[in-house]
Every structure is written in C-alpha cells, then in structure tokens.
Design an enzyme around this catalytic site. Structure first.
Site, PDB file in Angstrom:
ATOM      1  N   CYS A  70       0.756  -1.284  -0.068  1.00  0.00           N
ATOM      2  CA  CYS A  70      -0.009  -0.116   0.077  1.00  0.00           C
ATOM      3  C   CYS A  70       0.877   1.421   0.026  1.00  0.00           C
ATOM      4  O   CYS A  70       1.581   1.201   0.704  1.00  0.00           O
ATOM      5  CB  CYS A  70      -0.728  -0.050   1.265  1.00  0.00           C
ATOM      6  SG  CYS A  70      -2.097   1.353   1.274  1.00  0.00           S
ATOM      7  N   CYS A  74       0.254   4.877   6.909  1.00  0.00           N
ATOM      8  CA  CYS A  74      -0.061   4.790   8.183  1.00  0.00           C
ATOM      9  C   CYS A  74       0.694   3.905   9.350  1.00  0.00           C
ATOM     10  O   CYS A  74       1.088   2.824   8.918  1.00  0.00           O
ATOM     11  CB  CYS A  74      -1.708   3.901   8.139  1.00  0.00           C
ATOM     12  SG  CYS A  74      -2.693   4.677   6.716  1.00  0.00           S
ATOM     13  N   CYS A  77       0.528   0.244  10.282  1.00  0.00           N
ATOM     14  CA  CYS A  77      -0.033  -0.874   9.347  1.00  0.00           C
ATOM     15  C   CYS A  77       1.015  -1.713   8.603  1.00  0.00           C
ATOM     16  O   CYS A  77       2.081  -1.232   8.002  1.00  0.00           O
ATOM     17  CB  CYS A  77      -0.851   0.010   8.314  1.00  0.00           C
ATOM     18  SG  CYS A  77      -1.494  -1.360   7.063  1.00  0.00           S
ATOM     19  N   CYS A 114     -16.225  -9.737   5.792  1.00  0.00           N
ATOM     20  CA  CYS A 114     -15.438  -8.413   5.517  1.00  0.00           C
ATOM     21  C   CYS A 114     -14.247  -8.483   4.664  1.00  0.00           C
ATOM     22  O   CYS A 114     -13.284  -9.355   5.243  1.00  0.00           O
ATOM     23  CB  CYS A 114     -15.155  -7.677   7.028  1.00  0.00           C
ATOM     24  SG  CYS A 114     -16.428  -7.582   8.182  1.00  0.00           S
ATOM     25  N   CYS A 205     -19.305   1.515   8.606  1.00  0.00           N
ATOM     26  CA  CYS A 205     -18.639   0.883   9.650  1.00  0.00           C
ATOM     27  C   CYS A 205     -17.406   2.167  10.076  1.00  0.00           C
ATOM     28  O   CYS A 205     -16.712   1.928   9.049  1.00  0.00           O
ATOM     29  CB  CYS A 205     -18.217  -0.563   9.340  1.00  0.00           C
ATOM     30  SG  CYS A 205     -17.030  -1.365  10.323  1.00  0.00           S
ATOM     31  N   ARG A 277     -17.736  -2.808  18.071  1.00  0.00           N
ATOM     32  CA  ARG A 277     -16.850  -3.976  17.792  1.00  0.00           C
ATOM     33  C   ARG A 277     -15.419  -4.189  18.487  1.00  0.00           C
ATOM     34  O   ARG A 277     -14.710  -3.259  18.448  1.00  0.00           O
ATOM     35  CB  ARG A 277     -16.573  -4.247  16.378  1.00  0.00           C
ATOM     36  CG  ARG A 277     -15.941  -5.539  16.071  1.00  0.00           C
ATOM     37  CD  ARG A 277     -15.463  -5.686  14.584  1.00  0.00           C
ATOM     38  NE  ARG A 277     -16.925  -6.051  13.895  1.00  0.00           N
ATOM     39  CZ  ARG A 277     -17.271  -5.238  12.784  1.00  0.00           C
ATOM     40  NH1 ARG A 277     -16.239  -4.914  11.911  1.00  0.00           N
ATOM     41  NH2 ARG A 277     -18.551  -5.603  11.991  1.00  0.00           N
TER      42      ARG A 277
HETATM   43  N1  SAM Z   1      -6.389   0.257   2.977  1.00  0.00           N
HETATM   44  C1  SAM Z   1      -8.143   0.660   3.695  1.00  0.00           C
HETATM   45  C2  SAM Z   1      -7.927   1.652   4.691  1.00  0.00           C
HETATM   46  O1  SAM Z   1      -7.103   2.030   5.187  1.00  0.00           O
HETATM   47  O2  SAM Z   1      -9.164   2.306   4.864  1.00  0.00           O
HETATM   48  C3  SAM Z   1      -8.307  -0.597   4.322  1.00  0.00           C
HETATM   49  C4  SAM Z   1      -7.529  -1.659   4.987  1.00  0.00           C
HETATM   50  S1  SAM Z   1      -6.845  -1.010   6.751  1.00  0.00           S
HETATM   51  C5  SAM Z   1      -5.923  -2.316   6.874  1.00  0.00           C
HETATM   52  C6  SAM Z   1      -8.289  -1.076   7.696  1.00  0.00           C
HETATM   53  C7  SAM Z   1      -7.849  -0.599   9.180  1.00  0.00           C
HETATM   54  O3  SAM Z   1      -7.425  -1.497   9.886  1.00  0.00           O
HETATM   55  C8  SAM Z   1      -7.260   0.879   9.397  1.00  0.00           C
HETATM   56  O4  SAM Z   1      -7.958   1.783   9.106  1.00  0.00           O
HETATM   57  C9  SAM Z   1      -6.746   0.508  10.898  1.00  0.00           C
HETATM   58  O5  SAM Z   1      -7.931   1.055  11.721  1.00  0.00           O
HETATM   59  C10 SAM Z   1      -7.102  -0.958  11.098  1.00  0.00           C
HETATM   60  N2  SAM Z   1      -5.602  -1.403  11.192  1.00  0.00           N
HETATM   61  C11 SAM Z   1      -4.376  -1.580  10.560  1.00  0.00           C
HETATM   62  N3  SAM Z   1      -3.197  -1.992  11.045  1.00  0.00           N
HETATM   63  C12 SAM Z   1      -3.788  -2.069  12.416  1.00  0.00           C
HETATM   64  C13 SAM Z   1      -2.890  -2.447  13.629  1.00  0.00           C
HETATM   65  N4  SAM Z   1      -1.791  -2.878  13.445  1.00  0.00           N
HETATM   66  N5  SAM Z   1      -3.519  -2.612  14.683  1.00  0.00           N
HETATM   67  C14 SAM Z   1      -4.786  -2.317  14.795  1.00  0.00           C
HETATM   68  N6  SAM Z   1      -5.718  -1.800  13.713  1.00  0.00           N
HETATM   69  C15 SAM Z   1      -5.004  -1.707  12.496  1.00  0.00           C
HETATM   70 FE1  SF4 Z   2      -2.835   1.197   3.310  1.00  0.00          FE
HETATM   71 FE2  SF4 Z   2      -2.785  -0.043   5.661  1.00  0.00          FE
HETATM   72 FE3  SF4 Z   2      -3.042   2.583   5.591  1.00  0.00          FE
HETATM   73 FE4  SF4 Z   2      -5.017   0.828   4.689  1.00  0.00          FE
HETATM   74  S1  SF4 Z   2      -4.146   1.146   6.720  1.00  0.00           S
HETATM   75  S2  SF4 Z   2      -4.149   2.710   3.851  1.00  0.00           S
HETATM   76  S3  SF4 Z   2      -3.665  -0.581   4.008  1.00  0.00           S
HETATM   77  S4  SF4 Z   2      -1.158   1.506   4.819  1.00  0.00           S
END
Ligand code: SAM
Ligand code: SF4
Ligand code: DTB
Length: 332
Positions: A70, A74, A77, A114, A205, A277
């Site tokens: 990606c 973030c 992530c 999901c 959500c 949740r």
């Molecule tokens: N890329 C899309 C986005 O960011 O909206 C969808 C997938 S993203 C992985 C979905 C959510 O997963 C993120 O908004 C975040 O809140 C959660 N998330 C990702 N990594 C995480 C982590 N290490 N611990 C807890 N929540 C996490």
């Molecule tokens: Fe990309 Fe992860 Fe951020 Fe979703 S949460 S936009 S998968 S970097």
C-alpha cells in the site's frame, strides 16, 4: 445503590430542532472517561440493555483480498509499502478463493464477511471485481462489508448497486493527532469518503485505534468525531494497536487494559444504537479483559484465526470463551 455521581449528559444540538442529533463535546466525553470504573460499567450496561440483548454478539470474519504494497504511510500498518514488515505485495484474490473463504466463514457461524484491500483508493476495474465478490457473497446469505480506501461518488454507488451492506473506513484517531500517524491523506479525505458511502445508502462501519500514542483528550476526540456524525456509524470497530515489527509504532507502550475497556464503555454510552466491535488486539488480550469489554457493551467481534495479516484468537478459544460467558452468536 448507585453512587452519587452526576451523569454527564450529551450537550444538546444548538440549532434547537427536535430531530437534531445530540452533540457530545470532547470535554463531556473526557468527563465520562473519568467516571469511577464501576459506575461507568453500570451505565454502559444500562445503555446496552436498552438497545440490545446483552448476551448476544455478532460475528464478522475478515479476509484480506488484496494484501500489502500500500502506498499510504499509516504508522501502525503492516501493509504499508513504506515499512519493512515482511508482508509481500499480492494481487487481488480470485473470486473462487474469496467464495471458498466466505463459505468456510459461514459454516463456522459468521454472519458478516468483511473483505479488506491494501489500497489508497481503488481503480474502477477494482470496484467492478470487488462488486462481483460482494454480489456472490451476499447470495450465500452473508452480510457483506468491504474496506478499500478512499472512494469516489460513482464507486460508492457501484458498490451499493452490487448489494454491499457496510463500508469500513476508520477515522483512526482525533483530528489533531492524525497528522502524527498518517501523512499521505487528510482527515477531511476520510470524512469525504464516509459522506459518499452514507449518500450511496451503504451502512457505515467506522471506528479507530487506541494505543497509537494518543493522549486521553485525543482518545476522547476520536469518540466525539464518531458520536457527533449526523448519523453515527452503525458499526464502530475499536481496535487495540497490534504492534508489528518494522512499523514506526512497533515499540509503543501498551495501554492499560482497563483504559481499553473504558474506551469501549464510552463508545457504547455515546453511540447507544451502534454495534461496538471489539476488534484488533484480542489475540494479545486475556479472557478477563475481553469479558469486561463485553460487559462494557461490545457486541461484535472479528471471528476467525486471522485479521488481515496478523493473528486473531483461534476459533475454539472463542467458542470456549463464549461458552464460559453464556454468550450466543447473533443469527442472521
Ligand atoms: N486500506 C484501507 C484503509 O486503510 O481504509 C483498508 C484496510 S486498513 C488495514 C483497515 C483498518 O485496519 C485501518 O483503518 C486501521 O484502523 C486498522 N488497522 C490496520 N493496522 C492495524 C494495526 N496494526 N492494529 C490495529 N488496527 C489496525
Ligand atoms: Fe494502506 Fe494500511 Fe493505511 Fe489501509 S491502513 S491505507 S492498507 S497503509
Ligand atoms: C477494523 O477496524 N479492523 C480490521 C478491519 N477494520 C478491516 C483490521 C485490523 C487489522 C489489524 C492488523 C492486520 O492484521 O493487518
């Protein structure tokens, strides 16, 4: 007897019409966080029982349909291409594989499936492919949810047309802390996508993560954003940060489990009709903390051995916990 606390009331909307939603100030939410733990739990249970069966929990199963690579940054992530986390970039999963996973989730008792994709914003051909997945999963009798990043109006409408029930798009944290966690898109970008999803008639959500390094005011600020939406999200995932090696937050200090429970209770009280949740972080949580989260009003979990790329409790552990607590699964 309930102790002599003055319950914090949500300040009324200023425009004065009866239909206007109640507004929560950040200060009022901070005051809720500061209520003695027993009183907070009691209030959360009262609110919970006004709107839900207190012994029923909804089960959603997650599948990563497009993993890794990606372009967003973030800081939490494991799927960001900016960090070396050992997660390889993959292509979009074929429809048959998705349907096989959905059938397995249904057989194990999940009612919602999901699908998550590590995209910043999907292309139209992605929406077409995901739309097919949504229609086919829905035809199996499961509710559908997808999380694909930022959407354009016509993309939200196309997903609605495919039969999508929920779109997951988290605000993650408060507006003033957001820039410390993500630099590649703005808070307003997130709010704009949420508006598009709502306008397309898809259920929202939307939640966030605790343990990012936010202070208490910022944690309250996230809840205020969610609770003050014109229509609060139907589903509010509260994630506890899963610390992944290679991400900038890998060495963050864990939040006190009771502060996590408080966050669930405050979400329940401020969003009485939403499913709250208990999301990421259960693998690192003991059974007692999870039980307290259910007592605080959590009534949905991710169910399945994996979240997107990290681990979730094994199914038999969840089954045992539900048996111990007398919790029933929500049926479709
Ligand atoms: N890329 C899309 C986005 O960011 O909206 C969808 C997938 S993203 C992985 C979905 C959510 O997963 C993120 O908004 C975040 O809140 C959660 N998330 C990702 N990594 C995480 C982590 N290490 N611990 C807890 N929540 C996490
Ligand atoms: Fe990309 Fe992860 Fe951020 Fe979703 S949460 S936009 S998968 S970097
Ligand atoms: C949400 O709020 N939590 C889920 C789901 N929505 C997509 C994702 C949690 C991801 C945890 C880390 C991982 O496995 O990638």
């Amino acid at each position: 007897m309930e102790s002599q606390i003055t319950w914090v009331k949500p300040p009324k909307a200023t425009c004065g019409t009866e239909a206007a939603p109640q507004r929560w100030t950040v200060e009022a939410i901070e005051a809720l966080f500061a209520v003695p733990f027993m009183d907070l739990m009691f209030r959360a249970q009262q609110v919970h029982r006004e709107h839900f069966d207190a012994n029923t929990v909804q089960l959603s199963t997650l599948l990563s349909i497009k993993t890794g690579g990606c372009p967003e940054d973030c800081a939490y992530c494991p799927q960001s291409a900016k960090y070396d986390t050992g997660v390889d970039a993959e292509k979009l999963m074929p429809l048959e594989d998705v349907l096989q996973a959905a059938q397995a989730a249904k057989d194990k008792g999940a009612t919602r499936f999901c699908m998550g994709a590590a995209w910043r914003s999907p292309k139209d051909h992605h929406i077409e492919a995901v739309g097919e997945m949504v229609s086919a999963v829905k035809a199996m009798g499961l509710e559908t949810c997808v999380t694909l990043g930022m959407l354009k109006d016509h993309q939200a409408q196309a997903l609605k047309g495919a039969g999508l029930d929920y779109y997951n798009h988290n605000l993650d944290t408060s507006p003033d802390f957001y820039g410390d966690i993500i630099s590649t898109r703005t808070y307003q970008d997130r709010l704009d996508t949420l508006d598009r999803v709502r306008d397309a008639g898809i259920k929202v959500c939307c939640g966030g993560i605790v343990g990012l390094g936010e202070n208490e005011t910022q944690r309250a600020g996230l809840i205020a954003q969610l609770a003050n939406m014109d229509e609060p999200p139907e589903s509010v995932p509260i994630n506890n940060l899963v610390k992944v090696e290679g991400t900038p937050l890998a060495d963050n200090t864990d939040i006190d489990p009771l502060d996590f429970v408080r966050t669930i209770a405050v979400a329940r009280i401020t969003m009485p009709k939403s499913y709250v949740r208990l999301s990421a972080g259960r693998e690192q949580m003991n059974e007692s903390t999870q039980a307290l989260c259910f007592l605080a009003g959590a009534n949905s979990i991710f169910y399945g051995d994996k979240l997107l790329v990290t681990n979730n409790p094994q199914l038999d552990r969840d089954t045992q916990l539900f048996e111990k607590l007398g919790i029933k699964r929500l049926e479709n």
